[in-house]
Write an enzyme that holds these catalytic residues in place. Structure first.
Site, PDB file in Angstrom:
ATOM      1  N   SER A 136      14.446 -60.174 -57.500  1.00 54.83           N
ATOM      2  CA  SER A 136      12.977 -60.874 -57.008  1.00 54.83           C
ATOM      3  C   SER A 136      14.267 -62.376 -56.174  1.00 54.83           C
ATOM      4  O   SER A 136      13.211 -62.837 -55.497  1.00 54.83           O
ATOM      5  CB  SER A 136      12.403 -61.143 -57.896  1.00 54.83           C
ATOM      6  OG  SER A 136      11.290 -60.447 -58.321  1.00 54.83           O
ATOM      7  N   LYS A 183      13.461 -62.282 -52.936  1.00 52.91           N
ATOM      8  CA  LYS A 183      11.934 -63.223 -52.380  1.00 52.91           C
ATOM      9  C   LYS A 183      12.447 -64.260 -51.495  1.00 52.91           C
ATOM     10  O   LYS A 183      11.675 -64.491 -50.929  1.00 52.91           O
ATOM     11  CB  LYS A 183      11.259 -63.178 -53.054  1.00 52.91           C
ATOM     12  CG  LYS A 183      10.970 -61.358 -53.803  1.00 52.91           C
ATOM     13  CD  LYS A 183       9.797 -61.834 -55.307  1.00 52.91           C
ATOM     14  CE  LYS A 183       9.668 -60.386 -56.165  1.00 52.91           C
ATOM     15  NZ  LYS A 183       8.849 -60.373 -57.226  1.00 52.91           N
ATOM     16  N   TYR A 219      11.264 -53.489 -49.208  1.00 56.39           N
ATOM     17  CA  TYR A 219      11.027 -54.457 -50.605  1.00 56.39           C
ATOM     18  C   TYR A 219      11.965 -53.365 -51.381  1.00 56.39           C
ATOM     19  O   TYR A 219      12.990 -54.188 -51.558  1.00 56.39           O
ATOM     20  CB  TYR A 219       9.683 -53.924 -50.732  1.00 56.39           C
ATOM     21  CG  TYR A 219       9.072 -55.339 -52.043  1.00 56.39           C
ATOM     22  CD1 TYR A 219       9.271 -56.469 -52.250  1.00 56.39           C
ATOM     23  CD2 TYR A 219       9.559 -54.159 -54.059  1.00 56.39           C
ATOM     24  CE1 TYR A 219       9.270 -56.877 -53.655  1.00 56.39           C
ATOM     25  CE2 TYR A 219       9.293 -54.826 -54.416  1.00 56.39           C
ATOM     26  CZ  TYR A 219       9.615 -55.935 -54.826  1.00 56.39           C
ATOM     27  OH  TYR A 219       9.273 -57.197 -56.072  1.00 56.39           O
ATOM     28  N   TYR A 227       8.309 -67.215 -62.496  1.00 53.12           N
ATOM     29  CA  TYR A 227       6.878 -66.669 -63.183  1.00 53.12           C
ATOM     30  C   TYR A 227       5.857 -67.401 -63.961  1.00 53.12           C
ATOM     31  O   TYR A 227       6.296 -68.931 -64.326  1.00 53.12           O
ATOM     32  CB  TYR A 227       7.113 -65.043 -63.282  1.00 53.12           C
ATOM     33  CG  TYR A 227       8.236 -64.153 -62.794  1.00 53.12           C
ATOM     34  CD1 TYR A 227       7.779 -63.896 -61.301  1.00 53.12           C
ATOM     35  CD2 TYR A 227       8.827 -64.166 -62.448  1.00 53.12           C
ATOM     36  CE1 TYR A 227       7.850 -64.081 -60.211  1.00 53.12           C
ATOM     37  CE2 TYR A 227      10.155 -63.127 -62.238  1.00 53.12           C
ATOM     38  CZ  TYR A 227       9.231 -63.556 -60.680  1.00 53.12           C
ATOM     39  OH  TYR A 227      10.311 -62.416 -59.540  1.00 53.12           O
ATOM     40  N   VAL A 245      15.000 -59.250 -62.076  1.00 51.34           N
ATOM     41  CA  VAL A 245      15.215 -58.511 -63.522  1.00 51.34           C
ATOM     42  C   VAL A 245      16.597 -57.575 -63.178  1.00 51.34           C
ATOM     43  O   VAL A 245      17.196 -57.285 -64.516  1.00 51.34           O
ATOM     44  CB  VAL A 245      14.323 -57.339 -63.503  1.00 51.34           C
ATOM     45  CG1 VAL A 245      12.668 -57.827 -63.309  1.00 51.34           C
ATOM     46  CG2 VAL A 245      13.877 -56.812 -62.103  1.00 51.34           C
TER      47      VAL A 245
HETATM   48  O1  DON Z   1       9.826 -54.949 -58.357  1.00 50.44           O
HETATM   49  C1  DON Z   1      10.579 -55.177 -59.191  1.00 50.44           C
HETATM   50  O2  DON Z   1      10.048 -54.944 -60.666  1.00 50.44           O
HETATM   51  C2  DON Z   1      11.398 -55.519 -58.942  1.00 50.44           C
HETATM   52  N1  DON Z   1      12.194 -54.863 -57.441  1.00 50.44           N
HETATM   53  C3  DON Z   1      11.266 -56.596 -58.607  1.00 50.44           C
HETATM   54  C4  DON Z   1      11.539 -57.777 -59.635  1.00 50.44           C
HETATM   55  C5  DON Z   1      12.309 -58.843 -60.431  1.00 50.44           C
HETATM   56  O3  DON Z   1      13.119 -59.012 -60.406  1.00 50.44           O
HETATM   57  C6  DON Z   1      11.433 -60.156 -61.296  1.00 50.44           C
HETATM   58  N2  DON Z   1      11.904 -61.204 -61.354  1.00 50.44           N
HETATM   59  N3  DON Z   1      12.567 -61.585 -63.211  1.00 50.44           N
END
Ligand code: DON
Length: 305
Positions: free
Chosen positions: A61, A64, A189, A241, A259
């Site tokens: 993320s 983003k 994405y 978040y 993540v």
């Molecule tokens: O789309 C997802 O769920 C993961 N590729 C990215 C989510 C993420 O990194 C949330 N961050 N803490």
């Protein structure tokens, strides 16, 4: 200062046993959860690192922020924020609930998954390869690293299991937010989330944001001050978040987590910080990484508030 970084890592290591790697992405579940590293890049271009700072991990993320910058450059602020809001959700990063219960039905911000998928659909390009190519070139420019590329295994793992993201993308396609084909935008994405970096790369990204878009290495302007301001503001309000409030109180630095275990932080006018610790807390943020930043913020008086 080297000693301060070593001590920050020692402090953070005490907490990592309480976390777990991201289990919903099979390839991330396999990562060694005991790693912890940090790099900082200061406004004068000097850098310091400690712990597992040179281990590669997927940006997830944190990407983003970069996709948002490119979409803002491509489409302008008004167009982008017509499609995606500017407010924190108080919900998990992959939550769908507010899309249904709020009107207009647009993702609340570009940092949650729904918002980031919408942002990806706004990136210009003739086809999905062209769009990804533009995005990776932009990443390379900001991180000053021409070898950045995505991890094929993680990408395929996300593509094979990303049912929630597929649901979010279909929902925002139905409400007229997502432009283009759902599967193509998701492909962009998933690739973007799978870009491999280390702490030094995200410290550089943080440093460019901290310096209002100016490279601390070349002195060149890479991004406008206004776009950096927007991104840093969203990092404060939504970057961690539904833990953004607590993080602001305890650390007080604009930051964005992923993540994969990374946290990118930008201390305005001073430095960029890249932290990596793949053991995550229940909200999907690096458990050791947050502790490292708490330690550093206190020891080096980095809280912007
Ligand atoms: O789309 C997802 O769920 C993961 N590729 C990215 C989510 C993420 O990194 C949330 N961050 N803490």
């Amino acid at each position: 200062m080297c000693e301060t970084l070593d001590n920050a890592i020692k402090y953070g290591l005490d907490f990592i046993n309480k976390g777990n790697t991201a289990s919903y992405i099979p390839e991330l579940r396999k990562v060694d959860p005991h790693q912890l590293g940090i790099s900082i890049l200061q406004s004068d271009g000097s850098s310091l690192s400690s712990g597992d700072y040179d281990r590669k991990f997927t940006i997830q993320s944190i990407s983003k922020t970069v996709a948002l910058m490119l979409a803002l450059m491509d489409r302008g602020q008004e167009y982008v924020f017509d499609k995606v809001g500017m407010e924190p959700t108080g919900d998990a990063f992959n939550s769908i609930i507010k899309l249904e219960i709020r009107q207009p039905s647009i993702p609340l911000n570009p940092m949650i998954n729904a918002g980031a998928i919408a942002i990806d659909s706004l990136i210009e390009g003739n086809d999905i390869n062209h769009k990804f190519n533009r995005l990776i070139c932009f990443f390379r420019k900001i991180c000053h690293n021409d070898s950045l590329w995505y991890n094929e295994k993680v990408y395929l793992s996300e593509k094979a299991t990303g049912f929630r993201n597929r649901a979010l993308a279909n929902f925002i396609k139905d409400s007229g937010v997502l432009e283009g084909e759902v599967e193509e935008v998701l492909d962009l994405y998933f690739k973007q989330c799978s870009i491999e970096i280390d702490c030094r790369d995200i410290a550089m990204l943080g440093a460019v944001l901290a310096m209002d878009g100016i490279s601390p290495i070349t002195g060149k302007t890479l991004i406008s001050k206004n776009i950096c301001r927007i991104v840093k503001t969203l990092m404060v309000t939504c970057g961690m978040y539904d833990a953004s409030g607590e993080f602001s109180i305890k650390v007080g630095i604009p930051a964005k987590s992923g993540v994969g275990g990374g946290i990118m932080a930008a201390v305005p006018g001073k430095m960029g910080i890249g932290v990596f610790g793949p053991a995550l807390d229940k909200k999907g943020n690096s458990i050791g990484g947050i502790k490292v930043l708490e330690y550093l913020s206190c020891e080096m008086d980095l809280n912007i508030f």
